[in-house]
Design a protein around this motif. Structure first.
Motif, PDB file in Angstrom:
ATOM      1  N   UNK A  64       2.955  -2.267 -14.502  1.00 31.27           N
ATOM      2  CA  UNK A  64       2.476  -2.978 -15.591  1.00 31.27           C
ATOM      3  C   UNK A  64       1.120  -2.712 -16.326  1.00 31.27           C
ATOM      4  N   UNK A  65       0.347  -3.408 -16.241  1.00 31.37           N
ATOM      5  CA  UNK A  65      -0.980  -2.773 -16.787  1.00 31.37           C
ATOM      6  C   UNK A  65      -2.104  -2.425 -15.829  1.00 31.37           C
ATOM      7  N   UNK A  66      -1.588  -2.225 -14.558  1.00 28.37           N
ATOM      8  CA  UNK A  66      -2.643  -1.630 -13.477  1.00 28.37           C
ATOM      9  C   UNK A  66      -2.118  -0.803 -12.676  1.00 28.37           C
ATOM     10  N   UNK A  67      -2.650  -0.876 -11.415  1.00 31.36           N
ATOM     11  CA  UNK A  67      -2.179  -0.128 -10.239  1.00 31.36           C
ATOM     12  C   UNK A  67      -1.746  -0.763  -8.886  1.00 31.36           C
ATOM     13  N   UNK A  68      -0.316  -0.564  -8.623  1.00 36.22           N
ATOM     14  CA  UNK A  68      -0.046  -1.240  -7.436  1.00 36.22           C
ATOM     15  C   UNK A  68      -0.486  -0.142  -6.181  1.00 36.22           C
ATOM     16  N   UNK A  69      -1.306  -0.930  -5.407  1.00 27.85           N
ATOM     17  CA  UNK A  69      -2.042  -0.008  -4.181  1.00 27.85           C
ATOM     18  C   UNK A  69      -1.486  -0.481  -2.881  1.00 27.85           C
ATOM     19  N   UNK A  70      -0.977   0.553  -2.212  1.00 30.86           N
ATOM     20  CA  UNK A  70      -0.452   0.615  -0.859  1.00 30.86           C
ATOM     21  C   UNK A  70      -1.500   0.955   0.083  1.00 30.86           C
ATOM     22  N   UNK A  71      -2.013   0.273   0.998  1.00 31.85           N
ATOM     23  CA  UNK A  71      -2.806   0.664   1.936  1.00 31.85           C
ATOM     24  C   UNK A  71      -2.765   0.302   3.315  1.00 31.85           C
ATOM     25  N   UNK A  72      -3.369   1.007   4.380  1.00 33.78           N
ATOM     26  CA  UNK A  72      -3.285   0.630   5.736  1.00 33.78           C
ATOM     27  C   UNK A  72      -4.546  -0.256   6.263  1.00 33.78           C
ATOM     28  N   UNK A  73      -3.917  -1.307   6.827  1.00 41.77           N
ATOM     29  CA  UNK A  73      -5.085  -2.311   7.300  1.00 41.77           C
ATOM     30  C   UNK A  73      -4.537  -2.743   8.588  1.00 41.77           C
ATOM     31  N   UNK A  74      -5.270  -2.134   9.564  1.00 37.99           N
ATOM     32  CA  UNK A  74      -5.314  -2.414  11.047  1.00 37.99           C
ATOM     33  C   UNK A  74      -3.861  -1.640  11.341  1.00 37.99           C
ATOM     34  N   UNK A  75      -2.872  -2.524  11.808  1.00 39.44           N
ATOM     35  CA  UNK A  75      -1.443  -2.131  12.108  1.00 39.44           C
ATOM     36  C   UNK A  75      -0.446  -2.330  11.036  1.00 39.44           C
TER      37      UNK A  75
END
Length: 170
Positions: A52-63
């Motif tokens: 779209x007009x940005x970033x889809x961010x995948x990140x680690x958070x705890x488990x």
């Protein structure tokens, strides 16, 4: 002799460019991390996808594996919205989460593959994009054209031979 000189120059240019890229990547990751709200734990950025007009961010958070959407605002990034957290180590070899981000609009499913026999992930007629990150984690995601309704689309883990290994939501 002249050939060796050009090879040395070419290698020097390549090494200089490669070291500059890693510094820029670190700078960009730092800017993305600053966009996260204080109440969203972010242990590590795994992958970013321009969408779209940005970033889809995948990140680690705890488990878990989180997904957030950010947009660039001036020279900084701005957090728009985020989702839940499918497990990074699912018992059955495949985790799944669904998201309807109406404000964007962005509709997707995503998760983690831990079963080494899962070669592909599908939902309806959609094939997932699979990313393997530096620590070996395999992330999958599928974007959809329309709002995800009820029932949610089934997520199917498929072997290299084309056989169904697991189905979620089926």
């Amino acid at each position: 002799m002249r050939k060796i000189f050009f090879i040395i120059i070419a290698l020097s240019v390549i090494l200089t460019m490669a070291s500059g890229c890693s510094k820029n990547d670190t700078f960009i990751i730092e800017k993305i991390q600053k966009a996260f709200p204080n109440n969203v734990q972010n242990d590590e950025i795994y992958h970013t996808e321009i969408i779209k007009d940005g970033l889809l961010v995948f990140y680690k958070s705890n488990e878990g594996l989180g997904a957030g959407f950010i947009r660039q605002k001036s020279e900084n990034w701005e957090w728009v919205t985020g989702t839940g957290y499918p497990r990074l180590n699912p018992d059955n070899g495949l985790s799944a989460m669904y998201s309807n981000m109406d404000a964007i609009p962005l509709y997707f499913s995503y998760g983690v593959i831990t079963d080494p026999n899962i070669f592909e992930v599908q939902s309806s007629d959609n094939r997932a994009k699979i990313i393997q990150v530096a620590d070996g984690t395999r992330i999958w995601f599928i974007t959809y054209e329309n709002l995800l309704g009820s029932p949610l689309p089934a997520i199917i883990g498929i072997s290299k031979e084309g056989n169904q290994i697991i189905a979620i939501g089926d």
